[in-house]
Design an enzyme around this catalytic site. Structure first.
Site, short mmCIF file in Angstrom:
data_model
loop_
_atom_site.label_atom_id
_atom_site.label_comp_id
_atom_site.label_asym_id
_atom_site.label_seq_id
_atom_site.Cartn_x
_atom_site.Cartn_y
_atom_site.Cartn_z
N SER A 1 0.76 -1.54 0.10
CA SER A 1 -0.26 -0.08 0.25
C SER A 1 0.74 1.21 0.27
O SER A 1 0.33 2.38 -0.83
CB SER A 1 -0.97 -0.08 1.16
N LYS B 1 0.13 3.86 -2.86
CA LYS B 1 -1.12 4.66 -2.71
C LYS B 1 -0.41 6.27 -2.78
O LYS B 1 -1.27 6.99 -3.11
CB LYS B 1 -2.16 4.55 -1.52
N SER C 1 -6.17 3.61 3.97
CA SER C 1 -5.90 2.24 2.93
C SER C 1 -6.97 1.79 2.36
O SER C 1 -6.74 0.96 1.94
CB SER C 1 -4.62 1.29 3.55
N LYS D 1 2.80 7.04 4.45
CA LYS D 1 2.29 5.51 4.06
C LYS D 1 2.82 4.06 4.41
O LYS D 1 4.15 4.40 4.22
CB LYS D 1 1.76 5.78 2.87
#
Length: 369
Positions: A81, A84, A136, A241
């Site tokens: 993730s 992202k 997320s 993140k």
């Protein structure tokens, strides 16, 4: 067992030598030669960075771009993730944050982590970015991609943005970071992406929000929280993140500011609980910043190819400007041009007088006949 992704094109170019035989020659790693090492690279004269179970990491000064230490900086791994961050960085400038959308069933049914989108609710694009970066949400990632014109277009946009940033280890195959063959990034690239994102006020606002109200059907709301635990536990933490999949293992990229200086840490393929390790790596970065010789550099983005060319100055002359141009032209005459002009004018007058006298004499001659 796991396999590190190592595309050959990232490391070699073809060189033709005498006799026509081609050999592979290494290219310089982005950010400096030392960052091509697979082992730990750290500066002399200061204490070594704290030990980390991460297979790859980068510690860098966001303001100067100086890489303070690295381990396998350009090693290509599944990003989970953390990808992202690239999704947000790519789409924030393209989408109106106040635009209202109703997500598709495909977006709402994405596997993995989700913020909880419903086909019965409407959301602002801004809500989707919060769901993407705080919770997320893989559902939010797909909804944003569909709002941008579809999955294929969004993948092209994300990969174009990676190339613009010179994040050449990054290949995006999904907007969420869910594992897909051929998808990759590196600790160096995650640091580049985070640095670019921190320069965007909306990106910075989304990643640093701890809690927010999120829309639900029938006009209701529920509260979502940021998955970045260091927002509560580390002084000066901005966020960015974290990610995890069973194949990628744990990954993280985050930044903190202390005393007017910002340090970014990115890690990839960590096998365990990494929050305390990241905090120690950040502490080390702040302690050596400005004292240690950099081991590399976070490069700046390439010029935007979509930037409009500067208009050329017009060469047309308006009627109102003509007298001024004539005056300027006259003021540029040299002494020689003035002399030539005077001779031409004087010669013309003399010829005219001679012709006049000749005409008068002929007239008188005729009057005598």
């Amino acid at each position: 067992m796991w396999t590190k992704i190592v595309p050959i094109a990232a490391f070699i170019t073809s060189v033709s030598l005498t006799g026509g035989t081609s050999y592979a020659a290494p290219t310089a790693p982005v950010g400096g030669e030392a960052l091509g090492s697979h082992g730990l690279v750290s500066p002399e004269g200061v204490k070594k960075p704290p030990k980390s179970k991460a297979t790859s990491y980068v510690i860098a000064d966001v303001t100067t771009g100086n890489v303070l230490a690295a381990k396998d900086a350009h090693g290509r791994y599944l990003p989970a993730s953390t990808l992202k961050a690239l999704t947000a960085l790519t789409l924030i400038p393209k989408l109106d944050k106040d635009r209202v959308i109703r997500p598709s069933r495909n977006a709402c049914n994405q596997e993995g982590s989700a913020v909880g989108l419903s086909v019965k609710a409407k959301y602002k694009v801004e809500d989707l970015f919060r769901g993407l970066m705080m919770s997320s949400g893989n559902d939010a990632a797909m909804a944003l991609a569909e709002t941008n014109g579809g999955l294929d277009k969004t993948m092209r946009d994300m990969n174009a943005e990676a190339k613009r940033l010179q994040a050449n280890d990054t290949v995006a195959k999904t907007p969420s970071g869910l594992d897909k063959p051929g998808q990759s990034s590196s600790a160096y690239d995650l640091a580049l992406i985070a640095r670019a994102g921190l320069a965007n006020p909306d990106f910075k606002r989304y990643i640093s929000t701890k809690t927010a109200n999120f829309p639900a059907p029938k006009g209701k709301h529920y509260q979502i929280s940021n998955h970045n635990k260091l927002l509560w536990r580390y002084k000066g933490m901005i966020g960015v993140k974290n990610g995890w999949t069973s194949k990628a293992r744990a990954s993280f990229v985050g930044a903190a500011t202390r005393g007017g200086h910002t340090i970014v840490v990115s890690i990839m393929r960590h096998e365990g609980f990494f929050w305390d390790e990241v905090a120690k790596l950040l502490d080390w970065g702040f302690s050596v910043r400005g004292k240690a010789t950099p081991v590399g550099k976070l490069v700046d983005p390439l010029p935007d190819p979509q930037a409009a060319p500067q208009p050329q100055a017009s060469t047309s002359v308006t009627p109102a400007a003509q007298p001024a141009l004539l005056d300027r032209a006259a003021s540029k005459q040299t002494d020689s041009t003035r002399t030539v002009g005077a001779l031409v004018i004087g010669g013309g007058l003399l010829f005219g007088l001679i012709w006049l006298a000749y005409g008068i004499r002929r007239k008188r001659g005729r009057s005598r006949l």
